[in-house]
Design a protein around this motif. Sequence first.
Motif, PDB file in Angstrom:
ATOM      1  N   GLY A   1      13.886  13.160  -7.825  1.00  0.00           N
ATOM      2  CA  GLY A   1      14.741  13.874  -7.334  1.00  0.00           C
ATOM      3  C   GLY A   1      14.173  14.377  -5.901  1.00  0.00           C
ATOM      4  N   LEU A   2      12.982  14.125  -5.650  1.00  0.00           N
ATOM      5  CA  LEU A   2      12.386  14.701  -4.272  1.00  0.00           C
ATOM      6  C   LEU A   2      12.133  13.601  -3.313  1.00  0.00           C
ATOM      7  CD1 LEU A   2       9.550  17.305  -5.666  1.00  0.00           C
ATOM      8  CD2 LEU A   2      11.779  17.781  -4.298  1.00  0.00           C
TER       9      LEU A   2
ATOM     10  N   THR B   1       0.852  -1.347  -0.050  1.00  0.00           N
ATOM     11  CA  THR B   1      -0.024  -0.037  -0.078  1.00  0.00           C
ATOM     12  C   THR B   1       0.859   1.281  -0.082  1.00  0.00           C
ATOM     13  OG1 THR B   1      -1.739  -1.020   1.259  1.00  0.00           O
ATOM     14  CG2 THR B   1      -1.845   1.340   1.183  1.00  0.00           C
ATOM     15  N   VAL B   2       1.947   1.135   0.896  1.00  0.00           N
ATOM     16  CA  VAL B   2       2.698   2.567   0.862  1.00  0.00           C
ATOM     17  C   VAL B   2       3.561   2.530  -0.488  1.00  0.00           C
ATOM     18  CG1 VAL B   2       4.637   3.522   2.081  1.00  0.00           C
ATOM     19  CG2 VAL B   2       2.977   2.154   3.427  1.00  0.00           C
ATOM     20  N   THR B   3       4.009   1.689  -1.026  1.00  0.00           N
ATOM     21  CA  THR B   3       4.742   1.432  -2.224  1.00  0.00           C
ATOM     22  C   THR B   3       3.942   2.200  -3.332  1.00  0.00           C
ATOM     23  OG1 THR B   3       6.002  -0.567  -1.471  1.00  0.00           O
ATOM     24  CG2 THR B   3       6.080  -0.087  -3.828  1.00  0.00           C
ATOM     25  N   VAL B   4       3.082   1.611  -3.467  1.00  0.00           N
ATOM     26  CA  VAL B   4       2.035   2.040  -4.596  1.00  0.00           C
ATOM     27  C   VAL B   4       1.825   3.582  -4.378  1.00  0.00           C
ATOM     28  CG1 VAL B   4      -0.432   1.801  -5.439  1.00  0.00           C
ATOM     29  CG2 VAL B   4       0.666  -0.016  -4.951  1.00  0.00           C
ATOM     30  N   HIS B   5       1.224   4.087  -3.067  1.00  0.00           N
ATOM     31  CA  HIS B   5       1.212   5.458  -2.824  1.00  0.00           C
ATOM     32  C   HIS B   5       2.361   6.411  -3.245  1.00  0.00           C
ATOM     33  CE1 HIS B   5      -2.571   4.118  -1.147  1.00  0.00           C
ATOM     34  NE2 HIS B   5      -2.989   5.492  -1.245  1.00  0.00           N
ATOM     35  N   VAL B   6       3.668   5.754  -2.923  1.00  0.00           N
ATOM     36  CA  VAL B   6       4.749   6.594  -3.114  1.00  0.00           C
ATOM     37  C   VAL B   6       5.120   6.594  -4.703  1.00  0.00           C
ATOM     38  CG1 VAL B   6       7.322   6.549  -3.145  1.00  0.00           C
ATOM     39  CG2 VAL B   6       5.995   6.259  -0.913  1.00  0.00           C
ATOM     40  N   ARG B   7       4.660   5.746  -5.438  1.00  0.00           N
ATOM     41  CA  ARG B   7       4.687   5.647  -6.805  1.00  0.00           C
ATOM     42  C   ARG B   7       3.849   6.622  -7.699  1.00  0.00           C
ATOM     43  NH1 ARG B   7       4.231   0.402  -7.954  1.00  0.00           N
ATOM     44  NH2 ARG B   7       1.875   0.488  -8.818  1.00  0.00           N
ATOM     45  N   ARG B   8       2.467   6.685  -7.047  1.00  0.00           N
ATOM     46  CA  ARG B   8       1.554   7.414  -7.472  1.00  0.00           C
ATOM     47  C   ARG B   8       1.946   9.019  -7.091  1.00  0.00           C
ATOM     48  NH1 ARG B   8      -3.224   6.737  -9.407  1.00  0.00           N
ATOM     49  NH2 ARG B   8      -3.923   8.657  -8.221  1.00  0.00           N
ATOM     50  N   LEU B   9       2.264   9.313  -6.063  1.00  0.00           N
ATOM     51  CA  LEU B   9       2.884  10.509  -5.684  1.00  0.00           C
ATOM     52  C   LEU B   9       3.788  11.126  -6.267  1.00  0.00           C
ATOM     53  CD1 LEU B   9       2.080  12.953  -3.639  1.00  0.00           C
ATOM     54  CD2 LEU B   9       3.671  11.768  -2.010  1.00  0.00           C
ATOM     55  N   ARG B  10       5.003  10.468  -6.781  1.00  0.00           N
ATOM     56  CA  ARG B  10       5.848  10.675  -7.419  1.00  0.00           C
ATOM     57  C   ARG B  10       5.537  10.948  -8.830  1.00  0.00           C
ATOM     58  NH1 ARG B  10      10.167   5.756  -6.145  1.00  0.00           N
ATOM     59  NH2 ARG B  10      11.611   6.906  -4.374  1.00  0.00           N
ATOM     60  N   GLY B  11       4.537  10.168  -9.377  1.00  0.00           N
ATOM     61  CA  GLY B  11       4.061  10.669 -10.837  1.00  0.00           C
ATOM     62  C   GLY B  11       3.495  11.857 -10.840  1.00  0.00           C
ATOM     63  N   LYS B  12       2.850  12.471  -9.548  1.00  0.00           N
ATOM     64  CA  LYS B  12       2.498  13.805  -9.688  1.00  0.00           C
ATOM     65  C   LYS B  12       3.362  15.075  -9.275  1.00  0.00           C
ATOM     66  CE  LYS B  12      -2.308  11.681  -8.822  1.00  0.00           C
ATOM     67  NZ  LYS B  12      -3.419  11.506  -7.895  1.00  0.00           N
ATOM     68  N   VAL B  13       4.411  14.760  -8.617  1.00  0.00           N
ATOM     69  CA  VAL B  13       5.144  15.911  -8.211  1.00  0.00           C
ATOM     70  C   VAL B  13       6.505  15.973  -8.494  1.00  0.00           C
ATOM     71  CG1 VAL B  13       3.866  15.882  -5.466  1.00  0.00           C
ATOM     72  CG2 VAL B  13       6.172  14.571  -5.977  1.00  0.00           C
ATOM     73  N   GLU B  14       7.057  14.477  -9.173  1.00  0.00           N
ATOM     74  CA  GLU B  14       8.394  14.860  -9.432  1.00  0.00           C
ATOM     75  C   GLU B  14       8.535  15.212 -11.300  1.00  0.00           C
ATOM     76  OE1 GLU B  14      11.104  13.974  -7.838  1.00  0.00           O
ATOM     77  OE2 GLU B  14      10.601  12.704  -6.310  1.00  0.00           O
ATOM     78  N   ALA B  15       9.447  15.945 -11.373  1.00  0.00           N
ATOM     79  CA  ALA B  15       9.646  16.463 -12.753  1.00  0.00           C
ATOM     80  C   ALA B  15       9.886  15.036 -13.676  1.00  0.00           C
ATOM     81  CB  ALA B  15      10.905  17.530 -12.770  1.00  0.00           C
ATOM     82  N   ASP B  16      10.702  14.243 -13.071  1.00  0.00           N
ATOM     83  CA  ASP B  16      10.977  12.755 -13.824  1.00  0.00           C
ATOM     84  C   ASP B  16      10.591  11.615 -12.950  1.00  0.00           C
ATOM     85  OD1 ASP B  16      11.445  10.793 -15.413  1.00  0.00           O
ATOM     86  OD2 ASP B  16      13.542  11.220 -15.634  1.00  0.00           O
ATOM     87  N   PRO B  17       9.376  11.253 -12.856  1.00  0.00           N
ATOM     88  CA  PRO B  17       9.102  10.114 -11.924  1.00  0.00           C
ATOM     89  C   PRO B  17       9.862   8.923 -11.885  1.00  0.00           C
ATOM     90  CG  PRO B  17       7.090  10.712 -12.841  1.00  0.00           C
ATOM     91  CD  PRO B  17       8.145  11.525 -13.886  1.00  0.00           C
ATOM     92  N   ALA B  18      10.624   8.626 -13.263  1.00  0.00           N
ATOM     93  CA  ALA B  18      11.549   7.585 -13.372  1.00  0.00           C
ATOM     94  C   ALA B  18      12.734   7.754 -12.846  1.00  0.00           C
ATOM     95  CB  ALA B  18      11.758   7.154 -14.933  1.00  0.00           C
ATOM     96  N   SER B  19      12.916   9.027 -12.404  1.00  0.00           N
ATOM     97  CA  SER B  19      14.409   9.382 -11.961  1.00  0.00           C
ATOM     98  C   SER B  19      14.082  10.660 -10.811  1.00  0.00           C
ATOM     99  CB  SER B  19      15.333   9.882 -12.580  1.00  0.00           C
ATOM    100  OG  SER B  19      16.527  10.231 -12.136  1.00  0.00           O
TER     101      SER B  19
END
Length: 255
Positions: A234-235, A214-232
């Motif tokens: 930086g936040l 559950t935590v892993t999925v939410h971190v991945r989704r959050l990265r997709g919305k706040v990171e300039a490049d979710p695949a790499s």
Amino acid sequence: MQNISSVPDPRVATPPGPGSGAPRGRVLVVDDDPTVAEVATGYLERAGYGTEHAGDGLSALARFAERRPDLVVLDLMLPGMDGFEVCRRMRAHGPVPVIMLTARGDEDDRILGLETGADDYVTKPFSPRELVLRVDSVLRRARRTEEHSSAVLGGAGLVLEPAARRASRDGRDLALTLREFDLLAFFLGNPGRAFTREELMKEVWGWDFGDLSTVTVHVRRLRGKVEADPASPGLIRTVWGVGYRLDLPADGTGS
């Protein structure tokens, strides 16, 4: 449709929680199986919640439009319109906590449910007492954030207004689910510190147990919305062997 098995009759067994007084909140239970719906609403009502029931997606959306509930318990396998689409349409009208019901072993559905925006899930056949505890946890966390968080949080172009449940990056609004918002608020309140998934589950979800994916999925989704490049990212960085850490630039600018 998979039924609940070996579940005590809610009219006989008394689940935890207050059984009288003003409702603790309104819960919409969406399931086309009468047995599941009866058990779920019975236990929730004995725990002090007001309930409504809808047997399909269209009926659920109609009830949601008439009066928005405090939380929705939503089965994935519904006739006509599945739970994923129902969740998307509800969320299009504003944030509402959602707990999805999934068949045991359907891991892909559980992950997709979380990625769609569900705040939690319960697998069938389930313990009605566990369902009540999950509802308690999700609503308690949402209300605690609303009541006690007023300071605006920010960094790296991110701005979170907890009281308004509003988030933006570089002036653009972010469409965050309830749990994504809470997770980002926790990271922004504790920058530079690494947290294990167990710690995040306890601090953000309020659980001492549960599926850590559950935590892993939410971190991945959050990265997709706040990171300039979710695949790499930086936040929100992965700390191998530990968990995750939010790194903010020293000058407060973007990543």
